[in-house]
Structure formats: C-alpha cells, structure tokens
Design a protein around this motif. Structure first.
Motif, PDB file in Angstrom:
ATOM      1  N   ASP A 152       0.703   3.401  -0.518  1.00 11.40           N
ATOM      2  CA  ASP A 152       1.677   2.779  -1.432  1.00 11.40           C
ATOM      3  C   ASP A 152       3.086   3.075  -0.939  1.00 11.40           C
ATOM      4  O   ASP A 152       3.852   3.808  -1.570  1.00 11.40           O
ATOM      5  CB  ASP A 152       1.480   3.321  -2.855  1.00 11.40           C
ATOM      6  CG  ASP A 152       0.240   2.744  -3.496  1.00 11.40           C
ATOM      7  OD1 ASP A 152      -0.227   1.689  -3.043  1.00 11.40           O
ATOM      8  OD2 ASP A 152      -0.262   3.367  -4.449  1.00 11.40           O
ATOM      9  N   ALA A 153       3.404   2.523   0.202  1.00 11.79           N
ATOM     10  CA  ALA A 153       4.678   2.797   0.858  1.00 11.79           C
ATOM     11  C   ALA A 153       5.279   1.467   1.319  1.00 11.79           C
ATOM     12  O   ALA A 153       4.561   0.468   1.447  1.00 11.79           O
ATOM     13  CB  ALA A 153       4.448   3.724   2.046  1.00 11.79           C
ATOM     14  N   PRO A 154       6.573   1.433   1.569  1.00 11.71           N
ATOM     15  CA  PRO A 154       7.196   0.180   2.019  1.00 11.71           C
ATOM     16  C   PRO A 154       6.835  -0.159   3.458  1.00 11.71           C
ATOM     17  O   PRO A 154       7.641  -0.031   4.374  1.00 11.71           O
ATOM     18  CB  PRO A 154       8.692   0.469   1.852  1.00 11.71           C
ATOM     19  CG  PRO A 154       8.805   1.945   1.993  1.00 11.71           C
ATOM     20  CD  PRO A 154       7.548   2.525   1.425  1.00 11.71           C
ATOM     21  N   ILE A 155       5.596  -0.551   3.648  1.00 11.18           N
ATOM     22  CA  ILE A 155       5.108  -0.938   4.976  1.00 11.18           C
ATOM     23  C   ILE A 155       4.436  -2.308   4.862  1.00 11.18           C
ATOM     24  O   ILE A 155       4.127  -2.773   3.759  1.00 11.18           O
ATOM     25  CB  ILE A 155       4.094   0.108   5.530  1.00 11.18           C
ATOM     26  CG1 ILE A 155       2.974   0.349   4.520  1.00 11.18           C
ATOM     27  CG2 ILE A 155       4.796   1.408   5.895  1.00 11.18           C
ATOM     28  CD1 ILE A 155       1.891   1.298   5.012  1.00 11.18           C
ATOM     29  N   GLY A 156       4.195  -2.931   6.008  1.00 14.30           N
ATOM     30  CA  GLY A 156       3.685  -4.295   6.020  1.00 14.30           C
ATOM     31  C   GLY A 156       2.395  -4.477   5.232  1.00 14.30           C
ATOM     32  O   GLY A 156       2.232  -5.466   4.505  1.00 14.30           O
ATOM     33  N   ALA A 157       1.449  -3.530   5.365  1.00 23.20           N
ATOM     34  CA  ALA A 157       0.161  -3.665   4.680  1.00 23.20           C
ATOM     35  C   ALA A 157       0.339  -3.670   3.166  1.00 23.20           C
ATOM     36  O   ALA A 157      -0.374  -4.365   2.441  1.00 23.20           O
ATOM     37  CB  ALA A 157      -0.769  -2.521   5.100  1.00 23.20           C
ATOM     38  N   TYR A 158       1.297  -2.881   2.687  1.00 23.81           N
ATOM     39  CA  TYR A 158       1.592  -2.824   1.247  1.00 23.81           C
ATOM     40  C   TYR A 158       2.185  -4.154   0.793  1.00 23.81           C
ATOM     41  O   TYR A 158       1.779  -4.719  -0.228  1.00 23.81           O
ATOM     42  CB  TYR A 158       2.571  -1.673   1.001  1.00 23.81           C
ATOM     43  CG  TYR A 158       3.041  -1.518  -0.431  1.00 23.81           C
ATOM     44  CD1 TYR A 158       2.297  -0.802  -1.356  1.00 23.81           C
ATOM     45  CD2 TYR A 158       4.255  -2.074  -0.841  1.00 23.81           C
ATOM     46  CE1 TYR A 158       2.744  -0.640  -2.664  1.00 23.81           C
ATOM     47  CE2 TYR A 158       4.701  -1.923  -2.142  1.00 23.81           C
ATOM     48  CZ  TYR A 158       3.953  -1.208  -3.048  1.00 23.81           C
ATOM     49  OH  TYR A 158       4.389  -1.049  -4.336  1.00 23.81           O
ATOM     50  N   TYR A 159       3.137  -4.690   1.569  1.00 28.99           N
ATOM     51  CA  TYR A 159       3.744  -5.981   1.225  1.00 28.99           C
ATOM     52  C   TYR A 159       2.680  -7.081   1.215  1.00 28.99           C
ATOM     53  O   TYR A 159       2.671  -7.962   0.360  1.00 28.99           O
ATOM     54  CB  TYR A 159       4.838  -6.340   2.238  1.00 28.99           C
ATOM     55  CG  TYR A 159       5.998  -5.372   2.266  1.00 28.99           C
ATOM     56  CD1 TYR A 159       6.521  -4.848   1.091  1.00 28.99           C
ATOM     57  CD2 TYR A 159       6.575  -4.993   3.484  1.00 28.99           C
ATOM     58  CE1 TYR A 159       7.589  -3.955   1.121  1.00 28.99           C
ATOM     59  CE2 TYR A 159       7.643  -4.117   3.521  1.00 28.99           C
ATOM     60  CZ  TYR A 159       8.147  -3.590   2.335  1.00 28.99           C
ATOM     61  OH  TYR A 159       9.203  -2.723   2.372  1.00 28.99           O
ATOM     62  N   CYS A 160       1.780  -7.014   2.202  1.00 29.18           N
ATOM     63  CA  CYS A 160       0.717  -8.017   2.307  1.00 29.18           C
ATOM     64  C   CYS A 160      -0.207  -7.936   1.086  1.00 29.18           C
ATOM     65  O   CYS A 160      -0.522  -8.943   0.462  1.00 29.18           O
ATOM     66  CB  CYS A 160      -0.061  -7.778   3.598  1.00 29.18           C
ATOM     67  SG  CYS A 160      -1.438  -8.901   3.831  1.00 29.18           S
ATOM     68  N   HIS A 161      -0.639  -6.706   0.741  1.00 33.43           N
ATOM     69  CA  HIS A 161      -1.581  -6.508  -0.360  1.00 33.43           C
ATOM     70  C   HIS A 161      -0.998  -6.998  -1.690  1.00 33.43           C
ATOM     71  O   HIS A 161      -1.693  -7.617  -2.491  1.00 33.43           O
ATOM     72  CB  HIS A 161      -1.948  -5.026  -0.457  1.00 33.43           C
ATOM     73  CG  HIS A 161      -2.965  -4.726  -1.514  1.00 33.43           C
ATOM     74  ND1 HIS A 161      -4.308  -5.004  -1.345  1.00 33.43           N
ATOM     75  CD2 HIS A 161      -2.844  -4.188  -2.754  1.00 33.43           C
ATOM     76  CE1 HIS A 161      -4.962  -4.650  -2.432  1.00 33.43           C
ATOM     77  NE2 HIS A 161      -4.097  -4.157  -3.310  1.00 33.43           N
ATOM     78  N   PHE A 162       0.277  -6.699  -1.912  1.00 32.00           N
ATOM     79  CA  PHE A 162       0.897  -7.072  -3.191  1.00 32.00           C
ATOM     80  C   PHE A 162       1.675  -8.382  -3.110  1.00 32.00           C
ATOM     81  O   PHE A 162       2.422  -8.720  -4.022  1.00 32.00           O
ATOM     82  CB  PHE A 162       1.805  -5.939  -3.688  1.00 32.00           C
ATOM     83  CG  PHE A 162       1.026  -4.731  -4.135  1.00 32.00           C
ATOM     84  CD1 PHE A 162       0.371  -4.726  -5.365  1.00 32.00           C
ATOM     85  CD2 PHE A 162       0.912  -3.616  -3.316  1.00 32.00           C
ATOM     86  CE1 PHE A 162      -0.363  -3.623  -5.775  1.00 32.00           C
ATOM     87  CE2 PHE A 162       0.179  -2.516  -3.717  1.00 32.00           C
ATOM     88  CZ  PHE A 162      -0.468  -2.515  -4.950  1.00 32.00           C
ATOM     89  N   LYS A 163       1.462  -9.117  -1.989  1.00 35.31           N
ATOM     90  CA  LYS A 163       2.085 -10.433  -1.800  1.00 35.31           C
ATOM     91  C   LYS A 163       3.597 -10.372  -2.026  1.00 35.31           C
ATOM     92  O   LYS A 163       4.186 -11.191  -2.752  1.00 35.31           O
ATOM     93  CB  LYS A 163       1.438 -11.475  -2.726  1.00 35.31           C
ATOM     94  CG  LYS A 163      -0.058 -11.647  -2.458  1.00 35.31           C
ATOM     95  CD  LYS A 163      -0.675 -12.693  -3.338  1.00 35.31           C
ATOM     96  CE  LYS A 163      -2.112 -13.000  -2.946  1.00 35.31           C
ATOM     97  NZ  LYS A 163      -2.981 -11.822  -2.760  1.00 35.31           N
ATOM     98  N   ILE A 164       4.212  -9.391  -1.403  1.00 31.14           N
ATOM     99  CA  ILE A 164       5.668  -9.236  -1.469  1.00 31.14           C
ATOM    100  C   ILE A 164       6.272  -9.931  -0.259  1.00 31.14           C
ATOM    101  O   ILE A 164       5.745  -9.832   0.864  1.00 31.14           O
ATOM    102  CB  ILE A 164       6.047  -7.736  -1.480  1.00 31.14           C
ATOM    103  CG1 ILE A 164       5.503  -7.090  -2.766  1.00 31.14           C
ATOM    104  CG2 ILE A 164       7.565  -7.552  -1.392  1.00 31.14           C
ATOM    105  CD1 ILE A 164       5.611  -5.580  -2.788  1.00 31.14           C
TER     106      ILE A 164
END
Ligand code: ZN
Length: 222
Positions: A152-164
């Motif tokens: 749960d960090a500001p990284i690409g995988a997190y953005y991808c998972h939460f559609k950010i």
C-alpha cells in the motif's frame, strides 16, 4: 541477605499476583510483612551469585537444591496456571500461523521475507512481533516499512490495483512497479540494493528515504 542465582525466582517469590506458586509467594509476603513491621531498619538485600561459580556455601546449597526433586501434583500432566497459559499461547500461535498461510488473510501483495535461517517469517508475539520488533525506533520508518511490506505505497502496482490515474510502470522501464520489483529487481541507482532480510529492508529504506513514502500534502493534511 539473600544469595540467589535466579533474580527472576526472587522476584516471583515476593510477587503476590496470580501465577503458579502464588500460594508460596503469599506465604513469603505474609511472613516478610510481619518481619518488616517489627523494625523500620529491617531490610533484605538480594545478591546475584551465578551458580557456575560454585561459590562456597552457595555452591553447596545449589547442589543440594538441584538434587532435590519435588513432584507437584499426582501426575505429570497436572495443570498449573503457567502450563495452561503456555498451552493457550501455543494454540493461538498455531492457529495464527495456519491462518497466515491463507492469502486472503495475509493479503495478496504481502511481502514474503525469509529469516537468516531460510524459513519464511511467521507471525509471533515474542519480543514485540516478528516484523515490528525490527522497527521500533522511528514512527515514519515504521509507516514506510508497513507500506513497503503490504504494497500500500505510492508505486505503480498500487495505482494499477486501485485504478488511480498515475503511471503503472517503473522509471527504469519495467512495465509494472511492484514492491518486489523496487526491492529486488529494479535497475535504478538506489543507494543500497537488493535487500534479503527484514533488517536489510530497514537499511534500504534508511538510505533511500523517499521510496515507499507518500509525499506530505502542502496543506499539512494527510
Ligand atoms: Zn525499476
């Protein structure tokens, strides 16, 4: 003056709270209370003497005491509070460890880490917990290690998972910037690279202070 090779036992002997052998402790406390009340100058000094020294009369007493075998209760399986506590703790730990194997409990992105003996880190309450005991000194470092381990960090995988609407790839060119990628595969020039164990991750975060951290909001919120 009391000479002892176990200060823990000395403490327990005068501890009236609930524990195995509480009746003995209460008896000791009652006797001492009467003795202390007789004269304000009455005092007791505990002196720690390692039994390995085999010191004179203490060595003789240690030999006598350790040769003395006293069975508490009629059967080996007789319960004491300590035994029941130990059984309950082990039962909880077993349950916790087996539940932890379930990815839906652990979290699909939870970072698996080995201990130096190659076994994966498992949940435990000893010494403050398997993960937490390593990061006690800094709240900001602790927050980042949680973000690093859970993903749960500001990284690409997190953005991808939460559609950010932020880039999913890494600045090194990799298609997905996961926490595993940042820690173990990224070819960016981090100060310390490729941590193996939990303590190495602490060092990695220390030398790369912006990795896995959210930027502070300019308004001071968050
Ligand atoms: Zn990268």
């Amino acid at each position: 003056m009391v000479f002892t090779d176990s200060m823990g036992s000395a403490h327990r002997a005068v501890d009236p709270s609930i524990h195995s052998g509480q009746a003995f402790s209460l008896s000791v406390c009652r006797t001492l209370q009467e003795w202390f009340e007789v004269d304000d100058l009455h005092c007791i000094t505990f002196v720690y003497v390692p039994s390995a020294l085999r010191w004179d009369i203490h060595g003789e007493a240690h030999k006598y005491i350790t040769e003395l075998k006293v069975r508490v209760g009629r059967h080996k399986t007789d319960n004491s509070i300590d035994v029941l506590r130990s059984r309950a703790a082990h039962s909880v730990l077993d349950s916790w460890s087996s539940t932890f194997q379930d990815p839906t409990y652990q979290g699909s992105e939870f970072l698996e880490l080995q201990q130096p003996d190659r076994w994966l880190i498992q949940p435990s309450y000893f010494n403050g917990g398997s993960w937490l005991s390593t990061f006690r000194h800094s709240i900001t470092e602790f927050a980042r290690i949680c973000q690093c381990i859970t993903g749960d960090a500001p990284i690409g995988a997190y953005y991808c998972h939460f559609k950010i609407n932020e880039p999913h790839g890494c600045t090194c060119g990799a298609a997905l910037q996961s926490h595993q990628h940042v820690l173990f595969h990224c070819c960016n020039r981090y100060s310390v690279h490729y941590p193996r164990f939990l303590r190495d991750i602490a060092s990695f975060l220390k030398h790369n202070p912006t990795v896995f951290g959210f930027n502070r909001d300019s308004s001071g919120v968050g």
